[in-house]
Design a protein around this motif. Sequence first.
Motif, PDB file in Angstrom:
ATOM      1  N   THR A   1       0.873  -1.175   0.000  1.00 36.80           N
ATOM      2  CA  THR A   1       0.000   0.000   0.000  1.00 36.80           C
ATOM      3  C   THR A   1       0.903   1.217   0.000  1.00 36.80           C
ATOM      4  O   THR A   1       1.874   1.272   0.765  1.00 36.80           O
ATOM      5  CB  THR A   1      -0.902   0.018   1.243  1.00 36.80           C
ATOM      6  OG1 THR A   1      -1.701  -1.161   1.258  1.00 36.80           O
ATOM      7  CG2 THR A   1      -1.805   1.241   1.229  1.00 36.80           C
ATOM      8  N   ASP A   2       0.594   2.177  -0.848  1.00 39.15           N
ATOM      9  CA  ASP A   2       1.567   3.247  -1.033  1.00 39.15           C
ATOM     10  C   ASP A   2       0.888   4.557  -1.429  1.00 39.15           C
ATOM     11  O   ASP A   2      -0.203   4.559  -2.003  1.00 39.15           O
ATOM     12  CB  ASP A   2       2.564   2.841  -2.127  1.00 39.15           C
ATOM     13  CG  ASP A   2       3.899   3.550  -2.023  1.00 39.15           C
ATOM     14  OD1 ASP A   2       4.097   4.301  -1.049  1.00 39.15           O
ATOM     15  OD2 ASP A   2       4.748   3.340  -2.914  1.00 39.15           O
ATOM     16  N   ALA A   3       1.552   5.640  -1.094  1.00 40.50           N
ATOM     17  CA  ALA A   3       1.147   6.991  -1.505  1.00 40.50           C
ATOM     18  C   ALA A   3       2.327   7.906  -1.229  1.00 40.50           C
ATOM     19  O   ALA A   3       3.132   7.649  -0.328  1.00 40.50           O
ATOM     20  CB  ALA A   3      -0.081   7.462  -0.732  1.00 40.50           C
ATOM     21  N   PRO A   4       2.460   8.987  -2.001  1.00 44.09           N
ATOM     22  CA  PRO A   4       3.628   9.858  -1.824  1.00 44.09           C
ATOM     23  C   PRO A   4       3.513  10.750  -0.606  1.00 44.09           C
ATOM     24  O   PRO A   4       2.410  11.121  -0.183  1.00 44.09           O
ATOM     25  CB  PRO A   4       3.630  10.697  -3.099  1.00 44.09           C
ATOM     26  CG  PRO A   4       2.196  10.749  -3.513  1.00 44.09           C
ATOM     27  CD  PRO A   4       1.623   9.423  -3.133  1.00 44.09           C
ATOM     28  N   ARG A   5       4.661  11.114  -0.075  1.00 44.76           N
ATOM     29  CA  ARG A   5       4.691  12.048   1.041  1.00 44.76           C
ATOM     30  C   ARG A   5       4.349  13.460   0.581  1.00 44.76           C
ATOM     31  O   ARG A   5       3.577  14.173   1.214  1.00 44.76           O
ATOM     32  CB  ARG A   5       6.074  12.030   1.679  1.00 44.76           C
ATOM     33  CG  ARG A   5       6.188  12.995   2.840  1.00 44.76           C
ATOM     34  CD  ARG A   5       7.564  12.982   3.436  1.00 44.76           C
ATOM     35  NE  ARG A   5       7.550  13.662   4.724  1.00 44.76           N
ATOM     36  CZ  ARG A   5       8.619  13.832   5.477  1.00 44.76           C
ATOM     37  NH1 ARG A   5       9.776  13.360   5.084  1.00 44.76           N
ATOM     38  NH2 ARG A   5       8.531  14.459   6.621  1.00 44.76           N
ATOM     39  N   PHE A   6       4.968  13.893  -0.520  1.00 40.46           N
ATOM     40  CA  PHE A   6       4.767  15.251  -1.019  1.00 40.46           C
ATOM     41  C   PHE A   6       4.037  15.225  -2.368  1.00 40.46           C
ATOM     42  O   PHE A   6       4.323  14.378  -3.210  1.00 40.46           O
ATOM     43  CB  PHE A   6       6.104  15.964  -1.200  1.00 40.46           C
ATOM     44  CG  PHE A   6       6.790  16.319   0.088  1.00 40.46           C
ATOM     45  CD1 PHE A   6       6.276  17.303   0.923  1.00 40.46           C
ATOM     46  CD2 PHE A   6       7.953  15.665   0.471  1.00 40.46           C
ATOM     47  CE1 PHE A   6       6.908  17.635   2.109  1.00 40.46           C
ATOM     48  CE2 PHE A   6       8.587  15.985   1.665  1.00 40.46           C
ATOM     49  CZ  PHE A   6       8.072  16.976   2.488  1.00 40.46           C
ATOM     50  N   PRO A   7       3.140  16.183  -2.587  1.00 31.21           N
ATOM     51  CA  PRO A   7       2.462  16.253  -3.882  1.00 31.21           C
ATOM     52  C   PRO A   7       3.350  16.829  -4.986  1.00 31.21           C
ATOM     53  O   PRO A   7       3.012  16.725  -6.163  1.00 31.21           O
ATOM     54  CB  PRO A   7       1.278  17.179  -3.610  1.00 31.21           C
ATOM     55  CG  PRO A   7       1.752  18.071  -2.496  1.00 31.21           C
ATOM     56  CD  PRO A   7       2.625  17.195  -1.642  1.00 31.21           C
ATOM     57  N   TYR A   8       4.468  17.438  -4.581  1.00 31.87           N
ATOM     58  CA  TYR A   8       5.390  18.085  -5.536  1.00 31.87           C
ATOM     59  C   TYR A   8       6.750  17.421  -5.378  1.00 31.87           C
ATOM     60  O   TYR A   8       7.424  17.555  -4.361  1.00 31.87           O
ATOM     61  CB  TYR A   8       5.464  19.574  -5.231  1.00 31.87           C
ATOM     62  CG  TYR A   8       6.293  20.408  -6.190  1.00 31.87           C
ATOM     63  CD1 TYR A   8       5.685  21.173  -7.175  1.00 31.87           C
ATOM     64  CD2 TYR A   8       7.684  20.448  -6.094  1.00 31.87           C
ATOM     65  CE1 TYR A   8       6.440  21.961  -8.045  1.00 31.87           C
ATOM     66  CE2 TYR A   8       8.440  21.224  -6.954  1.00 31.87           C
ATOM     67  CZ  TYR A   8       7.825  21.980  -7.934  1.00 31.87           C
ATOM     68  OH  TYR A   8       8.571  22.752  -8.785  1.00 31.87           O
ATOM     69  N   ARG A   9       7.162  16.692  -6.418  1.00 30.12           N
ATOM     70  CA  ARG A   9       8.429  15.946  -6.390  1.00 30.12           C
ATOM     71  C   ARG A   9       9.138  16.269  -7.705  1.00 30.12           C
ATOM     72  O   ARG A   9       8.768  15.743  -8.752  1.00 30.12           O
ATOM     73  CB  ARG A   9       8.160  14.445  -6.244  1.00 30.12           C
ATOM     74  CG  ARG A   9       7.261  14.125  -5.054  1.00 30.12           C
ATOM     75  CD  ARG A   9       6.899  12.642  -4.950  1.00 30.12           C
ATOM     76  NE  ARG A   9       6.206  12.120  -6.110  1.00 30.12           N
ATOM     77  CZ  ARG A   9       4.918  12.268  -6.350  1.00 30.12           C
ATOM     78  NH1 ARG A   9       4.141  12.947  -5.518  1.00 30.12           N
ATOM     79  NH2 ARG A   9       4.369  11.741  -7.435  1.00 30.12           N
TER      80      ARG A   9
END
Length: 837
Positions: A298-306
């Motif tokens: 299960t995954d999702a990014p920490r920051f919306p801007y990478r």
Amino acid sequence: MPLFVHCSQSQTSETPTSINASKPLTITFELADNNYQNQGRSRSVLTLTNTGNEDLPATGWKLFFNGGNPSSFDASVAQVKLFNGDLHYISPGPKFAKLEPGKSTNIQVLAGKIRNKTDFPGGFYLVLDKNPEQAYPVDVAIQSGTIYEKADRMLAEKIFDQNEKIKVIPDDKLPKIFPTPVSYQEKGAPFLLDNQVIIIADKAFNQEADYLANSLKTIIGRKPSVQAQGNGKTISLRKNASLAAEGYTLHVGSDGIVLTASSGAGIFYGIQSLQTILPAAALSGKTGSVSLPGLDATDAPRFPYRAFMMDMARNFQPKSEVIKVLDAMALYKLNTFHFHFSEDEGWRVEMPSLPELTDVGAKRAHTTDPTKSLIPSYGSGSDLSNPSGTGFYSRADFIDILKYARDRHIVVIPEIESPGHARAAIKAMNARYQRFMKAGNKAEAERYLLQDMADKSVYRSVQGWDDNVIDVSLPSAYIFMERVVDDLRDMYKEAGAPLQTIHFGGDEVPGGVWEKSPSVQKLIASNPAVKNTDDVWYYYFGKVNKLLKTRNLFLSGWEEIGLKKIKQNGRVTWVPNETFAGENFRVNVWKNSPGSGAEDLAYRMANAGYKVILTGVTHLYLDLAYNQLSEEPGQYWGGYVDIDKPFYFIPYDYLRNLKDDNTGNRISPSLSKSREVLTAKGKANIVGIEAPLWSETNRTPQQFEYKMFPKLLAVAERAWAKDPAWATEKNEVKSEQLYNQAWSEFISTVGKRELPRLDIYAGGYGYRIPPVGAKVINGKVAANVQFPGLTIRYTTDGTEPTAQSTVYASPVTSSGPVNFKVFNATGRAGQTVTISK
């Protein structure tokens, strides 16, 4: 490199093997002393050899080169002067004697201390006064002798000690997904991926399904079909509206693979995770099938801007390299491409409304006519055909790039550098001005003018320019900006690519600008809000902000767009400008060097209300040299950045890991204790992370990729993955233990899984292969390497190690020097390290 010419000329009779009329001069540049008279300066000897068939005259010539900042010279033999930017020239003094064909002469040169190969001047060419348009390229051989031996050895020993802390993690203990997912568990039976597989996709994910099918074609020998439903061996792409915007779940079992997400971006990142599960060998197309471990993630990014910033303005990179960058960004889940296409040294995107921007601003060559091209910079040389100096992306090229990025869920942010760093645009519009003035059309000539022709202001930018700042009091400057913005919008619209913001630069405008501009003085006299030249700055970004707002865009820029100058404790300092704090400005904050007073600037701006992108030079500037090794390319003005710097960057508490100064020496932890910490309000204003790769020292794709990888892997990890345990642990001893374990896992993952992948993926990348760490222990020479999976080879007979040389397995006994080199699986090698007992 600040150059000083010292009076010392001698004639020798060394005769070259051939005379070359097209190259009448060659140079040997020998570093003789790197601490001249204990003044921290270098003394070099330039040996000029006449390889032509005519005399090099005693007068009437100039030897141009890039690099340096001359401030003094002895003119009796030769003198050095700044032309503009980083272009200088040496010309003969009254005691210079003519140089006959086949003869050589020496000129001694004093300069600032040379720390690495980047400091040596380059791009030499000769121009004779009798034919000022003709330039003769000059070959230069650099010789540094033994000056760096002691320092390089000490560094090799330091690297050895650092590498010793890395524990090699067994393959079965390494997570198969990179960057690190939120949760990951291997369980159940494996899945055999072969040519029987089909892709079952919800209609919303047809584009991503087709991307996956094309990605699997090489691995299984055919492109799997994409269907709305089906049975058998399947990879299913399913919609789940409850998941985060870029999040996904991934299940691999004997019955198939299931990816779920709420958006195309989430499915896409799940596909990229699936690609990193595949071993690198599968990318060769020779396996036909591959067994994938059973797992749930299960995954999702920490920051919306990478983000990654690519500078193709200072030195150009071809479209093919931009595509490779997008491929790498997509693989490692970076979603923002900062497209730095305009600079002092080049304008790289065709604007149909203003053809001069690329007709003039995309070309660099020696010329006496500034309406034809820009001058050589950063060693690009005198020839117009040099690919690092001359080149641009056509309108069609740029649209292709936008589409390619769009299909990989990457947003492209274009940057119009202004008001400084704008020389290419200024000179292009001056050429346009001259063209229309000659035609007698003054109104059209002045329509897009960026320079007050009567301006007598004197300034010098950090990069050495005295004519690179737009006069923003001119109404024509805003007509220009509107025209460029609208051309960009048209290209984005045709590409079907999102455009929410345009980056307008805003950095490094020098003192002295606008002070003697009649146009600026007229503005000050007519506008009560503009009382002095400092206020012109706020006037400009206020107007640009309104320009963008009318087009439903917001303003991005370097930190200076949100700062104002004040006097504090008797000195001038910069603080967040409250006027723009609520205007949704997005700022890249890059200043955070220890001792600068700006260590906490990112947090101060976020606390003040600005949307902040963490872009700190100390940890995220990928163009900086990996370390202090003399042969290591890259700049060091902001310190040194190896793969560990972005890895140990703690976004919400980076002051904790501000460990060393610009010379690589450790700093006191007390430095950060007096700085401003990030508040809860400020934390909400941290948009994400960006790593720039400036191009001053990148004249080829290989030089560019060398600095990009493997550093970018650490950037991707820090931008995507949640805070690791070591970053939040308050006990310093326990934190260090946790860090060493995490570091070992990361380095093992990079060395064993990702570097082999980068050998093949998208045609392969020329990542940096690190030099060995080496040390004499108990009379034997021991060596190690940063990344498990690479091979150390060595020789003891003075020859360079090759892919067939002896593999290092244990400390070497040798009475003479031992040469070490590290090789990857393809046989490509890093730098040679020589150690004697």
